[in-house]
Write a protein that holds these residues in place. Sequence first.
Motif, PDB file in Angstrom:
ATOM      1  N   HIS A 113      -4.712  37.422   6.223  1.00 17.66           N
ATOM      2  CA  HIS A 113      -3.805  38.576   6.249  1.00 17.66           C
ATOM      3  C   HIS A 113      -3.309  38.987   4.867  1.00 17.66           C
ATOM      4  CE1 HIS A 113      -3.738  39.013  10.564  1.00 17.66           C
ATOM      5  NE2 HIS A 113      -3.642  37.711  10.663  1.00 17.66           N
ATOM      6  N   GLY A 114      -3.673  38.237   3.840  1.00 18.43           N
ATOM      7  CA  GLY A 114      -3.335  38.622   2.471  1.00 18.43           C
ATOM      8  C   GLY A 114      -2.224  37.822   1.834  1.00 18.43           C
ATOM      9  N   LEU A 119       1.443  37.785   6.896  1.00 21.86           N
ATOM     10  CA  LEU A 119       1.260  37.076   8.162  1.00 21.86           C
ATOM     11  C   LEU A 119       2.544  37.126   8.982  1.00 21.86           C
ATOM     12  CD1 LEU A 119      -0.220  35.196  10.154  1.00 21.86           C
ATOM     13  CD2 LEU A 119       0.504  33.276   8.687  1.00 21.86           C
ATOM     14  N   ALA A 120       3.667  36.843   8.342  1.00 21.11           N
ATOM     15  CA  ALA A 120       4.956  36.869   9.047  1.00 21.11           C
ATOM     16  C   ALA A 120       5.248  38.254   9.612  1.00 21.11           C
ATOM     17  CB  ALA A 120       6.077  36.428   8.108  1.00 21.11           C
ATOM     18  N   GLU A 121       5.032  39.277   8.821  1.00 21.81           N
ATOM     19  CA  GLU A 121       5.272  40.653   9.280  1.00 21.81           C
ATOM     20  C   GLU A 121       4.407  40.996  10.480  1.00 21.81           C
ATOM     21  OE1 GLU A 121       4.804  43.311   5.975  1.00 21.81           O
ATOM     22  OE2 GLU A 121       6.342  42.261   4.814  1.00 21.81           O
ATOM     23  N   ARG A 122       3.135  40.616  10.428  1.00 19.56           N
ATOM     24  CA  ARG A 122       2.225  40.913  11.547  1.00 19.56           C
ATOM     25  C   ARG A 122       2.633  40.172  12.813  1.00 19.56           C
ATOM     26  NH1 ARG A 122      -2.930  42.028   8.504  1.00 19.56           N
ATOM     27  NH2 ARG A 122      -2.421  44.105   7.718  1.00 19.56           N
ATOM     28  N   LEU A 123       3.051  38.914  12.660  1.00 21.43           N
ATOM     29  CA  LEU A 123       3.473  38.148  13.832  1.00 21.43           C
ATOM     30  C   LEU A 123       4.718  38.766  14.469  1.00 21.43           C
ATOM     31  CD1 LEU A 123       2.932  34.517  12.505  1.00 21.43           C
ATOM     32  CD2 LEU A 123       1.777  35.547  14.480  1.00 21.43           C
ATOM     33  N   VAL A 124       5.708  39.099  13.653  1.00 21.10           N
ATOM     34  CA  VAL A 124       6.944  39.701  14.177  1.00 21.10           C
ATOM     35  C   VAL A 124       6.626  41.019  14.867  1.00 21.10           C
ATOM     36  CG1 VAL A 124       9.143  40.756  13.491  1.00 21.10           C
ATOM     37  CG2 VAL A 124       8.475  38.530  12.539  1.00 21.10           C
ATOM     38  N   GLU A 125       5.783  41.825  14.240  1.00 22.67           N
ATOM     39  CA  GLU A 125       5.410  43.126  14.811  1.00 22.67           C
ATOM     40  C   GLU A 125       4.653  42.965  16.129  1.00 22.67           C
ATOM     41  OE1 GLU A 125       2.239  46.440  13.498  1.00 22.67           O
ATOM     42  OE2 GLU A 125       3.794  46.030  12.013  1.00 22.67           O
ATOM     43  N   ALA A 126       3.702  42.021  16.164  1.00 22.01           N
ATOM     44  CA  ALA A 126       2.911  41.812  17.377  1.00 22.01           C
ATOM     45  C   ALA A 126       3.778  41.360  18.545  1.00 22.01           C
ATOM     46  CB  ALA A 126       1.802  40.791  17.114  1.00 22.01           C
ATOM     47  N   VAL A 127       4.713  40.461  18.285  1.00 19.74           N
ATOM     48  CA  VAL A 127       5.597  39.980  19.350  1.00 19.74           C
ATOM     49  C   VAL A 127       6.518  41.103  19.812  1.00 19.74           C
ATOM     50  CG1 VAL A 127       7.484  38.387  19.889  1.00 19.74           C
ATOM     51  CG2 VAL A 127       5.440  37.560  18.702  1.00 19.74           C
ATOM     52  N   ALA A 128       7.078  41.850  18.875  1.00 23.12           N
ATOM     53  CA  ALA A 128       7.978  42.951  19.243  1.00 23.12           C
ATOM     54  C   ALA A 128       7.246  44.004  20.068  1.00 23.12           C
ATOM     55  CB  ALA A 128       8.586  43.575  17.994  1.00 23.12           C
TER      56      ALA A 128
END
Length: 169
Positions: A113-114, A119-128
């Motif tokens: 993810h770079g 990675l943290a941003e994508r995880l938070v966004e995916a869960v939300a």
Amino acid sequence: MSTRTTVLWVPDWPVVAAVAALEVPAHLPAAVLAGQRVSAVNALARLEGVRRGMRRRQAQGCCPELELLPADDARDVRMFEPVAMAAETVVAGLEVVRPGLLLLPAGGASRYHGSEDALAERLVEAVAQGTGHECAVGTADGLLAAVVAARIGAWVPPGARRSSWHPGR
């Protein structure tokens, strides 16, 4: 040398699951009871002084409008599955430590993810987007440090000691 570890934490998961399953309005203070003791509380109940470990009557004394919800481990596990599935759209190979807490090795996922931040941003966004739940993500050297990082919102550089943690990212 410790392995970089990422955790995804949904605060107050037993309360979140109980409120959703029992269709309790989200604007009410709520707590989960295990026996006659409070085992989990939401932020609204904490603001009124309700704490884990309190007896039922003491909690109701702090907050008369407190919604008392039954503990149900099976419900907590069942309701957490969509959160795990949403996180798995971002990274494979995660492990459910307990309902409300996911664990994954950070190395490959953060490179893909770079960065650890991405990675943290994508995880938070995916869960939300996938579940509507808020979560926190922490990455550090080892499980315990990653859990603490997620809970306090600190950025932990590789090889860092506790004194060099920085709030936020």
